[in-house]
Design an enzyme around this catalytic site. Structure first.
Site, PDB file in Angstrom:
ATOM      1  N   ASP A  89      44.232  36.699  11.989  1.00 42.04           N
ATOM      2  CA  ASP A  89      45.892  37.189  12.847  1.00 42.04           C
ATOM      3  C   ASP A  89      45.957  38.700  13.080  1.00 42.04           C
ATOM      4  O   ASP A  89      46.627  39.636  13.113  1.00 42.04           O
ATOM      5  CB  ASP A  89      46.420  37.055  11.422  1.00 42.04           C
ATOM      6  CG  ASP A  89      47.868  36.747  11.934  1.00 42.04           C
ATOM      7  OD1 ASP A  89      48.124  36.517  13.506  1.00 42.04           O
ATOM      8  OD2 ASP A  89      49.250  37.051  11.486  1.00 42.04           O
ATOM      9  N   ASP A 126      45.944  42.862   5.463  1.00 40.46           N
ATOM     10  CA  ASP A 126      46.038  41.568   5.970  1.00 40.46           C
ATOM     11  C   ASP A 126      45.519  40.602   6.063  1.00 40.46           C
ATOM     12  O   ASP A 126      45.396  40.215   7.032  1.00 40.46           O
ATOM     13  CB  ASP A 126      47.741  41.364   6.641  1.00 40.46           C
ATOM     14  CG  ASP A 126      48.812  42.452   6.039  1.00 40.46           C
ATOM     15  OD1 ASP A 126      49.001  42.477   4.545  1.00 40.46           O
ATOM     16  OD2 ASP A 126      49.441  43.345   7.143  1.00 40.46           O
TER      17      ASP A 126
END
Length: 324
Positions: free
Chosen positions: A253, A270
Site C-alpha cells: 500500500d 505502515d
C-alpha cells in the site's frame, strides 16, 4: 432415521402429535462448538488471558510515578529483534507516559509515549500504534492482502471471511502480528524502517522518528523537494524497493503518505499489509501498484519520466525478486 434416533423414538411414550410439536433444539453457535474461540465479549482467548495478566500485575504494582500512565509492559510483550539498539529501555522499573497523538487513521492511531526509569536519566520516546476496536474499524481492502496468509483452522478462516465479531478480531490480531513481524524482518536486514520495540496485543511500540520536542518527522507527501534532493530521495526509494524485492515482498500500500523523511533519510512505515510476492497470487499486481503510486508522485514533483519510469522499475524489481 438413524438407529439411535429410532430407539429414542420407541422409548418415548408421549403421543406422536405432542412430540412433533415440540420446538427444535437450537443449533450451537460457532463459538460454542469450537473451544478455541472461547472469548470474553469480542476478545480472543489469547487476548483475554493477556489482559487478565496485565490487570493482575497492575493491581500488585506499587503506585505509579506522578504523570505516568502505566508501568512498562516490556516483560509481558513480544520483543523486538536483536541486536537491540542501546536507546531501548528494557528495565522493568520503567513507567510509560502518554504525551499526545502523532497520527490518526482509519485502522489505527499513533501516540507519542515516553518510557523512563524513575529517579534516573534513563528514558526514551516511542511511537505507540494502537489498532482500533472492532466497533470502529473496517480494514482497508483486507481481503486481497489476506490472500496467501492462512490460519491453521478452517473455522477461523470462515469467521474471517464472513466478518463475524470473532473473525474481525482475528483479522485485527493478524494485522498487528503481521506488522510487527514485517518490521522485525526488514529491520534485521538493514531496511530503513522504525525499530519495532515490542507488541502487546494490538499495540505496537516502535522507534519514534522526530524531534525531542515531539515534532514527528514529516511524511514525504508533506514535502516539496526539488533538484538533487528529489533525485536523492528517488534513489533511496529504489534501493529500498530492491531490498524488499530480494526478500520476496512488497509494501502492498505504498504511497508518499507512508514514507517519512527523517534527517534526509527515507523511512518506510505502515506495514501491516506487507505482501509476499510468491505466496499471494496478486503479489506482482501489488508490486506494480506500489511502483506506480510512488513514481507518479516523484514525476509530479518534477523528476523526469526517464528516471521515474514505473514500467522499467517494476521490471527491475521482478528480476531482483527472481520472478522474471
Amino acid at each position: 432415521m438413524r438407529r439411535h434416533d429410532f430407539e429414542d423414538f420407541l422409548d418415548d411414550e408421549s403421543p406422536y402429535e405432542e412430540r412433533r410439536s415440540r420446538p427444535r433444539r437450537p443449533r450451537r453457535t460457532e463459538a460454542e462448538s469450537d473451544p478455541i474461540q472461547t472469548r470474553a465479549g469480542r476478545l480472543t482467548e489469547q487476548e483475554r488471558i493477556r489482559l487478565a495478566a496485565v490487570r493482575e500485575n497492575a493491581e500488585a504494582a506499587p503506585p505509579l510515578p506522578e504523570g505516568a500512565d502505566r508501568w512498562s509492559t516490556w516483560a509481558d510483550s513480544e520483543q523486538g529483534p536483536s541486536p537491540r539498539p542501546g536507546w531501548v529501555v528494557t528495565e522493568l522499573a520503567a513507567a510509560d507516559s502518554e504525551l499526545g497523538v502523532l497520527k490518526t487513521g482509519k485502522e489505527a492511531d499513533v501516540y507519542l509515549i515516553q518510557r523512563a526509569v524513575p529517579d534516573t536519566d534513563r528514558g526514551c520516546l516511542m511511537a505507540a500504534k494502537r489498532y482500533r476496536s472492532n466497533e470502529h474499524r473496517l480494514f482497508h481492502r483486507d481481503a486481497g492482502y489476506l490472500e496467501g496468509r492462512r490460519m491453521r483452522r478452517s473455522r477461523e478462516m470462515r469467521a474471517m471471511a464472513n466478518r463475524t465479531a470473532f473473525g474481525r478480531n482475528l483479522i485485527a490480531e493478524q494485522w498487528a502480528v503481521a506488522e510487527f513481524a514485517a518490521l522485525s524482518r526488514l529491520w534485521s536486514i538493514g531496511a530503513p524502517v522504525p525499530y519495532p520495540v515490542q507488541r502487546s496485543g494490538t499495540e505496537l511500540l516502535m522507534e519514534y522518528l522526530g524531534d525531542e520536542d515531539g515534532s514527528a518527522a514529516p511524511r514525504l507527501a508533506e514535502l516539496r523537494p526539488a533538484g538533487e534532493a528529489l533525485e536523492d530521495l528517488w534513489h533511496q526509494l529504489t534501493g529500498v524497493l530492491s531490498l524488499l524485492a530480494i526478500e520476496g515482498v512488497t509494501h502492498g500500500d505504498l504511497s508518499a503518505y507512508n514514507l517519512l523523511v527523517h534527517e534526509g533519510r527515507l523511512v518506510l512505515i505502515d506495514l501491516p499489509q506487507i505482501v509476499d510476492l510468491v505466496a499471494n497470487p496478486r503479489g506482482l499486481e501489488f508490486l506494480a501498484r506500489d511502483v506506480a503510486n510512488v513514481s507518479g508522485w516523484f514525476r509530479s514533483k518534477g523528476l523526469p519520466e526517464d528516471k521515474a519510469n514505473p514500467t522499467t522499475l517494476t521490471e527491475e524489481l521482478i528480476e531482483a525478486a527472481g520472478l522474471d
